[in-house]
Design an enzyme around this catalytic site. Structure first.
Site, PDB file in Angstrom:
ATOM      1  N   GLU A 213      -2.966   2.490  -4.390  1.00 46.02           N
ATOM      2  CA  GLU A 213      -2.156   1.394  -4.916  1.00 46.02           C
ATOM      3  C   GLU A 213      -2.773   0.749  -6.144  1.00 46.02           C
ATOM      4  O   GLU A 213      -2.075   0.359  -7.088  1.00 46.02           O
ATOM      5  CB  GLU A 213      -1.921   0.342  -3.826  1.00 46.02           C
ATOM      6  CG  GLU A 213      -0.952   0.771  -2.737  1.00 46.02           C
ATOM      7  CD  GLU A 213      -1.562   1.696  -1.712  1.00 46.02           C
ATOM      8  OE1 GLU A 213      -0.812   2.322  -0.944  1.00 46.02           O
ATOM      9  OE2 GLU A 213      -2.819   1.809  -1.690  1.00 46.02           O
TER      10      GLU A 213
ATOM     11  N   GLN B 172       4.828   1.325  -0.836  1.00 45.46           N
ATOM     12  CA  GLN B 172       5.632   1.746   0.315  1.00 45.46           C
ATOM     13  C   GLN B 172       5.967   0.588   1.239  1.00 45.46           C
ATOM     14  O   GLN B 172       7.070   0.506   1.781  1.00 45.46           O
ATOM     15  CB  GLN B 172       4.908   2.833   1.101  1.00 45.46           C
ATOM     16  CG  GLN B 172       5.044   4.202   0.500  1.00 45.46           C
ATOM     17  CD  GLN B 172       4.586   5.277   1.450  1.00 45.46           C
ATOM     18  OE1 GLN B 172       3.834   5.022   2.397  1.00 45.46           O
ATOM     19  NE2 GLN B 172       5.039   6.491   1.221  1.00 45.46           N
TER      20      GLN B 172
ATOM     21  N   HIS C  34       2.730  -3.135   8.578  1.00 44.93           N
ATOM     22  CA  HIS C  34       3.975  -2.732   7.939  1.00 44.93           C
ATOM     23  C   HIS C  34       5.019  -3.855   7.935  1.00 44.93           C
ATOM     24  O   HIS C  34       6.189  -3.595   7.667  1.00 44.93           O
ATOM     25  CB  HIS C  34       4.594  -1.519   8.647  1.00 44.93           C
ATOM     26  CG  HIS C  34       3.740  -0.300   8.643  1.00 44.93           C
ATOM     27  ND1 HIS C  34       2.693  -0.132   9.514  1.00 44.93           N
ATOM     28  CD2 HIS C  34       3.759   0.802   7.864  1.00 44.93           C
ATOM     29  CE1 HIS C  34       2.109   1.039   9.282  1.00 44.93           C
ATOM     30  NE2 HIS C  34       2.736   1.620   8.287  1.00 44.93           N
TER      31      HIS C  34
ATOM     32  N   TYR D  57       0.710  -2.871   1.844  1.00 46.37           N
ATOM     33  CA  TYR D  57      -0.179  -1.954   1.140  1.00 46.37           C
ATOM     34  C   TYR D  57      -0.590  -2.463  -0.241  1.00 46.37           C
ATOM     35  O   TYR D  57      -1.353  -1.805  -0.949  1.00 46.37           O
ATOM     36  CB  TYR D  57       0.509  -0.594   0.948  1.00 46.37           C
ATOM     37  CG  TYR D  57       0.841   0.153   2.215  1.00 46.37           C
ATOM     38  CD1 TYR D  57       0.446  -0.303   3.468  1.00 46.37           C
ATOM     39  CD2 TYR D  57       1.576   1.336   2.160  1.00 46.37           C
ATOM     40  CE1 TYR D  57       0.764   0.387   4.624  1.00 46.37           C
ATOM     41  CE2 TYR D  57       1.899   2.038   3.307  1.00 46.37           C
ATOM     42  CZ  TYR D  57       1.489   1.561   4.535  1.00 46.37           C
ATOM     43  OH  TYR D  57       1.811   2.257   5.672  1.00 46.37           O
TER      44      TYR D  57
END
Length: 337
Positions: free
Chosen positions: A60, A82, A129, A86
């Site tokens: 990243e 994503q 996430h 992240y």
């Protein structure tokens, strides 16, 4: 006009800009051949080629660092993380380089880039996430921070972000990618199917950055919110039977304080709703701003409905989210004061 989900609207925005501006490029992890983990970029590489839409390694910091260099030299990169979770390896590049480039170079360089990232929970993605990190970016001068809540806004705001001369953090609530959802205490997802898609122009248009939307006009109280929570607030207001005005902020930085001020001065009461944790969340800044400009119009304290101050709970995420019932209780409390 066409019926589009938010995913389709975002893809359409990138399609429009790739077609009309050769300086626009799209890249990130799996955004090329695969079309992105949520399929937002599906088909774009086949249409525009691997030089315009391409995959990157899982790095990243490098993704954003390369984008900054490209932007400084006149390109307009639109990169994807994503998941918002992240972005932290790239936080230094965003905050120390991208945000400061215009000012540290005395405007010899600008940084017209967009960092797209799915944000928030709703897919049982767990702690890595599902975070909502918007407050970490609204603290940084030189950035713009955008969170859409409808397909129409998503496309118009993304086009505006790509065309903006400065870096834009574009947070996409993944829970409403294919239509808004809320959850009950069993963890069951309940869709608002009528909102799964919206009418979206197929060609170029913009929704201006820094302009909020009055999603529901009302006179009893003001609810300030954004992203997924717009729909949750609408459900709560319907259940509460109160004539509430719902303001969808759309852009957190710069904040449309004039729209906020006009609403709170009219209603005299205010609630702030967001999915992120309570302490140091963006709601705290909103409350401070409203107190400063609307203090003498307030009839009751400004209250918050937010996520809990705990590490993101995977198994209990629907209890973590502000739901209609929690918001409804706070609505009644504010109206009683």
């Amino acid at each position: 006009m066409a019926r589009m989900s938010m995913i389709e609207a975002l893809r359409s925005a990138m399609d429009v800009k790739l077609a009309d501006d050769p300086a626009v490029i799209v890249f990130g992890e799996d955004v090329g051949y695969f079309g992105g983990v949520f399929r937002c970029t599906a088909g774009l590489q086949a249409k525009y080629g691997e030089e315009r839409v391409f995959d990157t390694p899982i790095n990243e910091s490098a993704i954003v660092g390369i984008a900054i260099g490209m932007a400084a030299q006149g390109m307009r990169p639109c990169v994807e993380m994503q998941f918002a979770d992240y972005v932290f390896p790239a936080y230094d590049q965003i905050t120390q380089e991208a945000a400061r480039l215009r000012h540290r170079s005395n405007e010899q360089f600008t940084c017209p880039m967009v960092v797209r990232m799915p944000t928030g929970g709703g897919i049982f993605g767990g702690q890595t996430h599902s975070q909502s990190p918007e407050a970490l970016f609204t603290h940084v001068s030189g950035l713009k921070v955008v969170i859409p809540s409808t397909p129409y806004d998503a496309k118009g705001l993304l086009i505006a972000a790509i065309e903006d001369p400065d870096p834009v953090i574009f947070l996409e609530p993944k829970r409403i990618y294919n239509g808004p959802f809320y959850g009950d205490h069993s963890g069951k997802s309940v869709p608002w199917s009528q909102h799964a898609a919206g009418e979206v122009p197929e060609d170029h248009y913009v929704v201006p950055l820094g302009k909020a939307d009055v999603r529901r006009a009302g006179s009893d109280l003001t609810i300030l919110t954004y992203g997924t929570m717009v729909y949750v607030a609408e459900a709560a207001v319907k259940a509460a039977g109160v004539d509430a005005e719902i303001i969808d902020l759309r852009t957190l930085l710069p904040l449309d304080l004039e729209t906020v001020r006009a609403s709170v001065e009219k209603t005299g009461r205010c609630i702030v709703v967001h999915e992120a944790t309570r302490t140091s969340g963006f709601g705290a800044e909103l409350i401070a701003e409203v107190e400063e400009v609307c203090f003498w119009h307030l009839k009751a304290p400004i209250l918050r409905v937010t996520g809990w101050d705990v590490p993101y709970p995977h198994a209990q995420e629907w209890d973590y989210f502000p739901g209609p019932e929690r918001i409804e209780r706070v609505i009644h409390k504010v109206m009683e004061d």
